[in-house]
Design an enzyme around this catalytic site. Structure first.
Site, PDB file in Angstrom:
ATOM      1  N   HIS A  37       1.951   0.590  -2.509  1.00  0.00           N
ATOM      2  CA  HIS A  37       2.020   1.860  -1.793  1.00  0.00           C
ATOM      3  C   HIS A  37       3.353   2.578  -1.986  1.00  0.00           C
ATOM      4  CE1 HIS A  37      -1.715   1.470   0.696  1.00  0.00           C
ATOM      5  NE2 HIS A  37      -1.569   0.218   0.300  1.00  0.00           N
ATOM      6  N   ASP A  59       9.618   8.800  -2.819  1.00  0.00           N
ATOM      7  CA  ASP A  59       8.480   8.443  -1.979  1.00  0.00           C
ATOM      8  C   ASP A  59       7.291   8.112  -2.862  1.00  0.00           C
ATOM      9  OD1 ASP A  59       7.590   8.006   0.607  1.00  0.00           O
ATOM     10  OD2 ASP A  59       8.070  10.024   1.270  1.00  0.00           O
TER      11      ASP A  59
END
Length: 750
Positions: A163, A377
């Site tokens: 993730h 991110d």
């Protein structure tokens, strides 16, 4: 224990505990995209399970059900939380994987804890997966789990999704245990990433650091020794949100009123700018505040007309870097408000707490501009949540180009948050954007988010994983007994009685760990005299043949057992066959495969030299030489030497395509002749014309016997551990009792 078609493995369970007024515990579904995605996936399978930590250190709750999911908690002690989670996961991996915005720390005790906890998760997942089922592992905390599961359950399909970003080779190479992490991930059939660049970073690491062949998105993982190579697919699967559910919330009149009330609470400003982040140094909060302070100082923003709302969700507050970040952020917010806030209204409304989905959606609906300024991110779902919350086609998204979301949300105002001037001008552009421009951009953004929601993400990943599973060769049969599970003793005694009545039987057993307790010094082994006596006396009964099948060299086995010629001795996992009893049909045993020639002898000598080199680097390890094999023993290695020596041996094994490598308990055996205990016992059964076989074993190598036994045979595992055997006993004491009982029963029946 129940078994399930789909098993999700994540650091946390999808529920949080809540204590009720009467003291009882209630489990409430956690918010979050992964939970939402998996809920919808679970509805499409006959049986789904989730393995994860319940959130509190100490003893784990018993397995339970919540919202139709079977949940299997994994135990984490306070020390695990400190070293595995706060330490290696978030003090080492998180900063390293996020471009070293903060320097990562490397501590060997953190790694030890990470390995131990990953093994705990892998064991829990392997136990509850159905034969041929699917296990989907999630995120950086569990990167070793895929390989650990594969070693136990090669019959299942294994997926992994990362993730967070996967770093470039130059950064990843700093990780002390980089090769072990790569091999852990490559235990999966499919490794998913948020961005294409992450997948390319991963395949580059596999090629450069491990030397594996890479063809576009496919990594070829060599088998250990002569086992066949595997194909692992590394691919981009951008995660998303439950966009439909969020859009539906915006139709709720109460939520619309809540959004209007938020504006009134803030003094009805003309513009509300919103930042929503975990309080994390990767989110660019300090850069955002610096830009906002300069805009106010330059009189480019009027604080009586425009307010910044900054939601900073608490995160990892026991980690020093996060405590320091909170102090810096709160000091900066206080300074800016002290310098610029009008009376009765903040220039920055700072909220250091969590909000539920409804309140967060109301905030999105109230905000005219959303600022997402992450320095790095994996995806950033806040950007997508903001878009899903604006069916009115109003609002402007300012989005860092260093987020995964920037690859998809191209109609946002993309910004480099490191460039404060660029960030300031982007905020001003967002505040002055016309309604027509807002509508055009938001329409494009919403089409992307609504067409690619989290359910689509999960569906595409699992479809690819299933397709890989169709082409993969099946692994060994699924385990029959997990952990320390065992049928009732009465059932074993009944099966033993039936076996004792069979006309012709073969009783075969491993030596170390069954007939003799395992000891650190192999030469000091002491077999249980009761077991040896029972085996000798069994050979005196009609219709009974007995064999000892060991990994030890034949001469060594003979020296420690001193068995009569009526007991067949098989050494080196079947590569050495001693003199057979007279009633065996010796011609049934095919010895052709056991022949050593010059090339095999040369290869064996090369292996011995390499293993001795490895042994010299790890004090306490030793190399045993057999006629057709060499064995690295690590039982007496010091400190971390056992694990490191085993790792070095297995890495070497992947370079030997014609050698049969067998990892066992504190040993790794390299054989230049293809043998196994399973094939040896099958040959013995044919030579003895046995109607049924009883086999006692305790090691990984004994699984080759348990997997080939037929109905009516008895495979008995000695000790704990997952096994293909259908029966289990506790230890060598229990083995002696069982062999004695068999001798007595056979004698009575005759």
């Amino acid at each position: 224990m129940s078994q399930h078609d789909l098993v999700i493995v994540a650091n946390r369970l999808p529920v949080d505990s809540r204590t009720l007024p009467d003291g009882a515990t209630e489990w409430v579904t956690s918010p979050g995209g992964l939970v939402t995605a998996m809920e919808s996936v679970m509805k499409g399978v006959d049986s789904g399970a989730w393995v994860g930590w319940a959130g509190s250190p100490g003893e784990a709750p018993d397995p339970f059900e919540a919202d139709g999911m079977h949940l299997y908690p994994v135990r984490l002690e306070a020390e695990d939380v400190e070293k595995y989670y706060e330490g290696f996961s978030n003090g080492t991996l998180w900063p390293l994987y996020h471009d070293v915005i903060v320097d990562p720390e490397f501590h060997r005790t953190w790694w030890d804890s990470y390995v131990a906890v990953n093994r705990r998760f892998a064991k829990a997942a392997a136990e509850v997966a159905s034969p041929g089922g699917t296990i989907w592992v999630h995120d950086y905390q569990l990167q070793l789990v895929p390989e650990m599961i594969r070693s136990e359950r090669p019959d299942v399909r294994i997926g992994f999704f990362n993730h967070i970003p996967f770093p470039p080779l130059e950064l990843f190479s700093q990780l002390p245990k980089r090769n072990q992490v790569l091999r852990g991930l490559l235990g999966a059939d499919l490794v998913g990433f948020q961005r294409e660049s992450d997948a390319l970073n991963f395949t580059a690491a596999a090629r450069k650091l491990l030397g594996y062949q890479v063809d576009q998105h496919t990594v070829t993982v060599p088998g250990i020794g002569a086992s066949e190579p595997r194909q692992v697919l590394a691919k981009c699967f951008p995660i998303s949100i439950d966009a439909g559910a969020i859009t539906a919330l915006t139709e709720d009149p109460e939520l619309r009123e809540r959004a209007a009330q938020l504006r009134r609470d803030l003094g009805d400003p003309k513009r509300i700018v919103l930042g929503v982040d975990r309080l994390d140094y990767t989110k660019g909060i300090r850069h955002r505040l610096k830009a906002w302070g300069e805009l106010l100082n330059d009189d480019l923003i009027d604080p009586s007309e425009t307010v910044l709302v900054q939601v900073a969700t608490p995160s990892r507050e026991r980690v020093d870097a996060y405590r320091q970040l909170r102090d810096e952020v709160e000091l900066t917010v206080g300074r800016i408000n002290g310098d610029f806030a009008p009376i009765g209204r903040p220039a920055i409304s700072y909220l250091h707490r969590s909000f539920d989905r409804r309140d967060m959606t109301a905030l999105y609906m109230a905000a005219d501009v959303a600022l997402v300024t992450s320095l790095r991110d994996g995806m950033n779902l806040v950007a997508k949540e903001y878009v899903a919350s604006r069916p009115d086609l109003r609002g402007v998204l300012v989005l860092s180009e260093f987020t995964g979301a920037a690859d998809e949300l191209r109609a946002a105002i993309l910004v480099n948050p490191h460039d404060i001037d660029d960030l300031k001008s982007s905020v001003l552009r967002a505040l002055t954007m016309s309604e027509e421009e807002q509508e055009e951009a938001m329409r494009s953004l919403r089409r992307q988010v609504l067409d690619h929601d989290v359910q689509t993400w999960a569906k595409l990943f699992l479809e690819d994983l299933e397709e890989i599973g169709r082409t993969a060769k099946p692994g060994r049969p699924a385990i029959r007994l997990h952990g320390e599970d065992a049928p009732a003793r009465a059932e074993l005694e009944e099966a033993l009685a039936a076996f004792a009545r069979t006309p012709r039987i073969l009783v075969a057993s491993d030596f170390d760990g069954v007939i003799a307790p395992i000891v650190a010094d192999r030469d000091a082994v002491q077999p249980d005299p009761r077991s040896l006596t029972a085996l000798r006396e069994l050979t005196e009964l009609p219709g009974v043949n007995v064999a000892l099948v060991s990994g030890r060299a034949l001469a060594d086995l003979d020296h420690h057992t001193r068995m009569p010629s009526t007991v067949a001795l098989i050494g080196s996992h079947g590569a050495e066959v001693g003199a057979l009893p007279a009633d065996f049909h010796a011609d049934v045993l095919d010895a052709a495969a056991l022949t050593m020639d010059d090339s095999k002898q040369s290869l064996l000598e090369s292996i011995i030299r390499r293993l001795r080199l490895i042994s010299s680097q790890y004090p306490g390890t030793e190399v045993e030489i057999k006629p057709t094999a060499a064995v690295l023993h690590t039982r007496q290695a010091r400190g971390r030497g056992a694990g490191n020596a085993t790792e070095a041996a297995l890495e070497y094994a992947r370079t030997l395509p014609d050698v049969y490598v067998t990892p066992g308990k504190k040993v790794v055996e390299f054989s230049v002749v293809h043998t196994s205990k399973g094939s040896a016992v099958q040959a013995l059964a044919r030579a003895a014309a046995a109607d049924a076989v009883l086999y006692l074993g305790d090691d990984v190598t004994d699984e080759t016997v348990f997997t080939v036994l037929d109905e009516g045979d008895l495979g008995i595992k000695v000790g704990a551990g997952d096994t293909a055997a259908q029966w289990r006993i506790a230890d060598t004491e229990a083995a002696a009792q069982l062999l004695t009982a068999l001798r007595e029963r056979r004698g009575q029946d005759r």
